[in-house]
Enzyme design. Sequence first.
Site, PDB file in Angstrom:
ATOM      1  N   ASP A   6       4.397  25.124  10.277  1.00 55.90           N
ATOM      2  CA  ASP A   6       4.824  26.322   9.647  1.00 55.90           C
ATOM      3  C   ASP A   6       5.863  27.117  11.066  1.00 55.90           C
ATOM      4  O   ASP A   6       5.086  27.557  11.894  1.00 55.90           O
ATOM      5  CB  ASP A   6       3.684  27.061   9.327  1.00 55.90           C
ATOM      6  CG  ASP A   6       3.961  28.596   9.377  1.00 55.90           C
ATOM      7  OD1 ASP A   6       5.311  28.986   8.740  1.00 55.90           O
ATOM      8  OD2 ASP A   6       3.150  29.441   8.999  1.00 55.90           O
ATOM      9  N   GLY A   8       7.956  30.011  11.569  1.00 57.46           N
ATOM     10  CA  GLY A   8       8.162  31.390  11.186  1.00 57.46           C
ATOM     11  C   GLY A   8       9.263  32.265  11.896  1.00 57.46           C
ATOM     12  O   GLY A   8       9.566  31.636  12.896  1.00 57.46           O
ATOM     13  N   TYR A  90       9.891  33.210 -10.253  1.00 57.06           N
ATOM     14  CA  TYR A  90      11.084  33.822  -9.828  1.00 57.06           C
ATOM     15  C   TYR A  90      12.505  33.828 -10.788  1.00 57.06           C
ATOM     16  O   TYR A  90      12.662  32.515 -11.329  1.00 57.06           O
ATOM     17  CB  TYR A  90      11.452  33.253  -8.274  1.00 57.06           C
ATOM     18  CG  TYR A  90      11.210  34.276  -7.073  1.00 57.06           C
ATOM     19  CD1 TYR A  90      10.459  35.471  -7.153  1.00 57.06           C
ATOM     20  CD2 TYR A  90      12.315  34.235  -6.229  1.00 57.06           C
ATOM     21  CE1 TYR A  90      10.542  36.203  -6.077  1.00 57.06           C
ATOM     22  CE2 TYR A  90      12.345  34.970  -5.020  1.00 57.06           C
ATOM     23  CZ  TYR A  90      11.381  36.328  -5.174  1.00 57.06           C
ATOM     24  OH  TYR A  90      11.277  37.007  -4.050  1.00 57.06           O
ATOM     25  N   GLY A  97      10.919  32.297  -0.593  1.00 59.80           N
ATOM     26  CA  GLY A  97      10.859  31.842   0.808  1.00 59.80           C
ATOM     27  C   GLY A  97       9.898  30.627   0.557  1.00 59.80           C
ATOM     28  O   GLY A  97       8.928  30.573   0.226  1.00 59.80           O
ATOM     29  N   ASP A  99       7.820  30.037   2.834  1.00 54.88           N
ATOM     30  CA  ASP A  99       6.223  30.395   3.522  1.00 54.88           C
ATOM     31  C   ASP A  99       5.535  30.854   2.306  1.00 54.88           C
ATOM     32  O   ASP A  99       4.372  30.321   2.125  1.00 54.88           O
ATOM     33  CB  ASP A  99       6.288  31.019   4.589  1.00 54.88           C
ATOM     34  CG  ASP A  99       7.551  32.417   4.267  1.00 54.88           C
ATOM     35  OD1 ASP A  99       8.229  32.590   3.467  1.00 54.88           O
ATOM     36  OD2 ASP A  99       7.385  33.292   4.985  1.00 54.88           O
TER      37      ASP A  99
END
Length: 239
Positions: A6, A8, A90, A97, A99
């Site tokens: 991940d 970020g 969406y 995103g 994430d």
Amino acid sequence: MIVAIDAGNSRIKWAVHERSGWLDRGVLATADVAWLADAADEWPAVARVVVCNVAGKAVAEAISSVLGKRYGRIVFLHPSAEACGVRNGYEHAWQLGADRWAALIGARGLSTAACLVVCAGTATTVDLLDGTGLFRGGLILPGFDLMRESLARHTAQLPFAEGAFRDEPRNTEDAIFSGCLQAQLGAVERVFATLARECDARCLLTGGAAGHLAAHLQIPFECVDDLILKGLVRYADTV
């Protein structure tokens, strides 16, 4: 065997997973992405690598460069119309995103009830996932620390506040701390109200600032460590 990464804005978290659970994990600053090579020396050579990256093209390229020779195919999760029982509501699925998409996939693996997926990190995201698996949309707002940093940076008289949460703050440090936290709590609780009547609805809370919110939330919630990594593991089983 799966290595989930991940990447970020501030940190890169990684973990090694097999059927029995997590075997190893680590974290480094995103600016130190090259150090993944040292971590990878301890990972199983047969592992599949799946990545969620919101730190930009340069970080994605660095991850591919650092790990590509050892692992060959590296899978980057990208938002799609549907994955792992989650449908993307969406307007433009690709704009979501990675994430947030990974967290939604992770949430669906934990519960088939309606849930509010809250990732409290550099930014705070508040996403609606209904009981049918439809992602209905959500919010993005500055994270708790980013709110405090913004006040300190853009006002002449206000500090970066290390105050305490008070219902009625009576000093500037507490007023800033409480105001920024109330803004986070208010956003989460207002959005949760749209799910509250659904059976067993709850909030799944993850991220570095989750503890600040958990201490004061007045809705049903559960703290979930590494929700994005959990979503990556679920996704890896489909590719």
